[in-house]
Design an enzyme around this catalytic site. Structure first.
Site, PDB file in Angstrom:
ATOM      1  N   PRO A  22       0.846  -1.203   0.000  1.00 49.27           N
ATOM      2  CA  PRO A  22       0.000   0.000   0.000  1.00 49.27           C
ATOM      3  C   PRO A  22       0.874   1.243   0.000  1.00 49.27           C
ATOM      4  CG  PRO A  22       0.045  -0.998   2.189  1.00 49.27           C
ATOM      5  CD  PRO A  22       0.779  -1.933   1.282  1.00 49.27           C
ATOM      6  N   MET A  23       0.600   2.175  -0.917  1.00 45.16           N
ATOM      7  CA  MET A  23       1.403   3.394  -1.023  1.00 45.16           C
ATOM      8  C   MET A  23       0.492   4.576  -1.310  1.00 45.16           C
ATOM      9  SD  MET A  23       4.655   1.989  -3.262  1.00 45.16           S
ATOM     10  CE  MET A  23       3.599   1.060  -4.392  1.00 45.16           C
ATOM     11  N   CYS A 106       3.646   3.429   8.883  1.00 50.02           N
ATOM     12  CA  CYS A 106       3.816   4.737   8.255  1.00 50.02           C
ATOM     13  C   CYS A 106       4.489   5.716   9.217  1.00 50.02           C
ATOM     14  CB  CYS A 106       2.460   5.288   7.819  1.00 50.02           C
ATOM     15  SG  CYS A 106       2.566   6.926   7.052  1.00 50.02           S
ATOM     16  N   LYS A 145       0.862  -4.706   9.139  1.00 51.81           N
ATOM     17  CA  LYS A 145       2.093  -4.276   8.467  1.00 51.81           C
ATOM     18  C   LYS A 145       2.853  -3.377   9.425  1.00 51.81           C
ATOM     19  CE  LYS A 145       3.987  -2.497   4.150  1.00 51.81           C
ATOM     20  NZ  LYS A 145       4.938  -1.491   4.674  1.00 51.81           N
ATOM     21  N   HIS A 177       8.259  -4.576   7.361  1.00 48.71           N
ATOM     22  CA  HIS A 177       9.200  -3.733   6.633  1.00 48.71           C
ATOM     23  C   HIS A 177      10.530  -3.822   7.374  1.00 48.71           C
ATOM     24  CE1 HIS A 177       9.909   0.426   4.554  1.00 48.71           C
ATOM     25  NE2 HIS A 177      10.981  -0.335   4.523  1.00 48.71           N
ATOM     26  N   ASN A 217       9.111  -7.004   3.578  1.00 48.26           N
ATOM     27  CA  ASN A 217       8.952  -5.821   2.741  1.00 48.26           C
ATOM     28  C   ASN A 217      10.188  -4.941   2.887  1.00 48.26           C
ATOM     29  OD1 ASN A 217       7.357  -2.707   3.265  1.00 48.26           O
ATOM     30  ND2 ASN A 217       7.652  -3.591   1.255  1.00 48.26           N
ATOM     31  N   GLY A 218      10.575  -4.280   1.787  1.00 47.48           N
ATOM     32  CA  GLY A 218      11.645  -3.303   1.874  1.00 47.48           C
ATOM     33  C   GLY A 218      12.812  -3.553   0.945  1.00 47.48           C
ATOM     34  N   GLY A 239       7.097  -2.600  -3.006  1.00 46.68           N
ATOM     35  CA  GLY A 239       6.461  -1.302  -3.087  1.00 46.68           C
ATOM     36  C   GLY A 239       6.849  -0.528  -4.319  1.00 46.68           C
ATOM     37  N   ARG A 240       7.806   0.385  -4.173  1.00 48.58           N
ATOM     38  CA  ARG A 240       8.113   1.329  -5.250  1.00 48.58           C
ATOM     39  C   ARG A 240       8.492   0.653  -6.567  1.00 48.58           C
ATOM     40  NH1 ARG A 240      12.459   4.782  -2.306  1.00 48.58           N
ATOM     41  NH2 ARG A 240      12.451   2.952  -0.955  1.00 48.58           N
TER      42      ARG A 240
END
Length: 340
Positions: A22-23, A106, A145, A177, A217-218, A239-240
């Site tokens: 999710p971003m 976040c 998360k 993450h 994640n990461g 993600g990105r």
């Protein structure tokens, strides 16, 4: 149109081995629709939606809206009041989501002020209460998360205490993450890169708790590196890279889900997406919002720069329509594209 998989509750089947993170302002419904054309199996996540937006906003349905073809799909919630999160989880299930996820990662100042995101790692009992309240209301999986730590509270013992406290309340699926968050002194953007990644800590977490589902994640960018993580954890979240290079998703079904069904080429996927763009334009959606998810789809392919430039320079112009996409696509020779 690619047909979505049947709804699968992760409590009844293995957690998906690959998901797209999710971003905010990135994993919009338009991106998710396009991503589903590239991969049938990758689990997609919404942008974070706060409990306040759903419970007190003027148009809560706007935050729950999604296309039927986006499944499997998870809604990420931001909040810290168990009763409010329970109501919102129920709303997510009623709206047809396959999973509801609690954001404990976040680092934004704005969400910290409302006790949302990574700052919750300092309050494992509160997170445990939130997870228990959500699970009591829904049958779909409730997942978490989180980060490996925050500020000076980042020892392995701190992470273990957090995970075990939440697990004792029923939490079973953790997307971690592998980078701690500095909530004091670093911006959200800096928090994406400056604190070092520590995959080994996530590996040890999984080793110590084989009964839990742990996804990592990461920092993952290359497909072989992504696949290698499955020797240590149950799944990965990207993600990105999945947003900036969506062509990556063409390889995911075979690499992670043993599905060798031929995927469309990038050109074919964009032509399928074109019909969606036409429908959305007719409903008043801005063209640049619809074309933004396509900017990186030809990364590494001859013509990619011209494609991207044409979209960037023309999609925002008054009166711009489908011809912008058509002209951009014509700048990428189709014979250069190999199916991934």
């Amino acid at each position: 149109m690619t047909q979505p998989l049947p709804n699968t509750h992760w409590g009844e089947a293995p957690y998906p081995r690959f998901s797209v993170a999710p971003m905010m302002e990135w994993t919009t419904r338009h991106y998710r629709y396009f991503a589903r054309l590239l991969s049938r199996h990758a689990l997609l996540y919404t942008e974070m939606v706060t409990t306040g937006a759903l419970l007190h906003g003027q148009d809560p349905e706007r935050f729950l809206a999604h296309h039927a073809d986006e499944h499997p799909l998870a809604l990420q919630l931001g909040g810290s009041v168990p009763e409010e999160l329970a109501i919102c989880a129920r709303m997510a299930e009623a709206a047809g989501y396959d999973e509801v996820n609690l954001n404990v990662g976040c680092p934004s100042d704005r969400v910290q002020n409302n006790l949302i995101g990574a700052c919750l790692m300092a309050h494992p009992d509160k997170v445990a209460a939130c997870i228990a309240a959500m699970q009591a209301e829904v049958k779909i999986p409730v997942t978490i998360k989180c980060r490996i730590g925050i500020d000076d509270q980042d020892s392995e013992a701190d992470l273990t205490h957090f995970i075990e406290t939440v697990a004792a309340a029923g939490g079973r699926i953790f997307i971690v993450h592998a980078r701690k968050a500095w909530l004091q002194g670093l911006s959200p953007k800096e928090n994406r890169d400056i604190p070092p990644l520590d995959y080994d800590r996530v590996y040890r977490l999984k080793q110590a708790h084989p009964e839990l589902t742990v996804a990592l994640n990461g920092g993952l960018k290359q497909l072989p590196d992504m696949q290698a993580q499955l020797d240590h954890v149950d799944g990965i979240m990207v993600g990105r890279e999945a947003y900036q290079n969506p062509g990556l998703l063409l390889s995911i079904d075979q690499a992670f889900f043993n599905d060798a069904t031929e995927r469309p080429s990038r050109h074919e996927a964009i032509r399928q997406y074109r019909a969606y763009v036409a429908q959305e334009l007719a409903q008043g959606t801005r063209l640049n919002a619809l074309l933004k998810p396509l900017l990186g789809v030809f990364q590494g392919v001859p013509g990619a720069r011209a494609f991207r430039r044409h979209l960037s320079e023309n999609a925002h112009l008054t009166g711009a329509g489908l011809e912008v996409l058509d002209h951009a696509l014509a700048k990428v020779p189709e014979f250069h594209i190999e199916r991934s």
